[in-house]
Design an enzyme around this catalytic site. Structure first.
Site, short mmCIF file in Angstrom:
data_model
loop_
_atom_site.label_atom_id
_atom_site.label_comp_id
_atom_site.label_asym_id
_atom_site.label_seq_id
_atom_site.Cartn_x
_atom_site.Cartn_y
_atom_site.Cartn_z
N VAL A 11 -0.18 3.49 -6.52
CA VAL A 11 -1.64 3.40 -6.61
C VAL A 11 -2.03 2.06 -6.01
O VAL A 11 -1.27 1.09 -6.08
CB VAL A 11 -2.16 3.55 -8.06
CG1 VAL A 11 -2.01 4.98 -8.54
CG2 VAL A 11 -1.47 2.60 -9.00
N SER A 12 -3.20 2.02 -5.40
CA SER A 12 -3.59 0.83 -4.64
C SER A 12 -3.97 -0.36 -5.48
O SER A 12 -3.90 -1.49 -5.04
CB SER A 12 -4.74 1.17 -3.70
OG SER A 12 -4.32 2.14 -2.78
N SER A 13 -4.40 -0.13 -6.72
CA SER A 13 -4.82 -1.26 -7.54
C SER A 13 -4.52 -0.98 -9.01
O SER A 13 -4.25 0.15 -9.40
CB SER A 13 -6.32 -1.53 -7.37
OG SER A 13 -7.06 -0.41 -7.79
N GLN A 16 -6.51 1.79 -10.81
CA GLN A 16 -6.43 3.19 -10.39
C GLN A 16 -5.53 3.96 -11.34
O GLN A 16 -4.56 3.42 -11.87
CB GLN A 16 -5.89 3.30 -8.96
CG GLN A 16 -6.96 3.11 -7.92
CD GLN A 16 -6.45 3.49 -6.54
OE1 GLN A 16 -5.27 3.41 -6.25
NE2 GLN A 16 -7.35 3.90 -5.68
#
Length: 198
Positions: A11-13, A16
């Site tokens: 997941v990008s962050s 998320q």
């Protein structure tokens, strides 16, 4: 020793939600200790859990990933990692939402050609999307700045004696260090605020 099944989640962050990816991997029988997850950008493969997983992979193992952009968003690096995993290590990869990207199927020349073609297209799309996201972010920031929106933490108010100390420092009556000390701030902050004042 038999082949193992692994799953990779990205997941990008931090905020998320990875639940959709976790469910997809569990539905395919990936045991929880064999699921690796990074909360990090897909721009490169400098990810601790991904690297840890790659060190564990052996020929004949199977790796599940929900979609190609969860593996990465850098066109060339996705191609290189795919080659490393499938050709050098000898792992099978199954991209869950793209059945054509399952190296267990179509091992003949045509199947390999189609998988390679699909991989190139999807990794190109993933990188394009990453570049579009960055462009939209830059446009949003520029538009906000044009409206006068300030980013970052607002500067602390200057001490009441700052202008007096600044004036004496500019006149050469005291050193910058003495002026900063009078104002109760580090010299670098004193100089930075002086530059902003000028």
């Amino acid at each position: 020793m038999g082949a193992n099944i692994y799953g990779y989640i990205r997941v990008s962050s931090i905020d998320q939600n990875e639940e959709r990816q976790v469910i997809a991997l569990r539905e395919r029988g990936v045991p929880p200790p064999c699921i690796y997850m990074d909360k990090q950008s897909g721009r490169d493969f400098e990810r601790p859990q991904y690297k840890k997983m790659v060190r564990r992979l052996r020929a004949g193992d199977l790796l599940y990933v929900l979609s190609i952009d969860r593996l990465g968003r850098n066109y060339q690096e996705v191609q290189d990692q795919w080659r490393l995993l499938t050709k050098e290590i000898g792992v099978d990869i199954c991209v869950i939402d793209m059945p054509l990207l399952d190296t267990r199927n179509g091992r003949d020349l045509m199947g390999t050609f189609i998988a390679d073609l699909v991989l190139q297209i999807l990794s190109f799309v993933a990188q394009s999307e990453r570049e579009n996201i960055r462009a939209r972010q830059a446009q949003g920031i520029a538009a906000a700045k044009a409206r006068g929106v300030c980013f970052g933490r607002p500067p602390r108010p200057l001490p009441e004696n700052y202008r007096s100390a600044y004036g004496r420092w500019k006149a050469g009556e005291i050193t910058g260090t003495a002026a900063a000390k009078e104002c109760g701030m580090p010299l670098s902050t004193f100089r930075y605020r002086a530059a902003r004042l000028e």
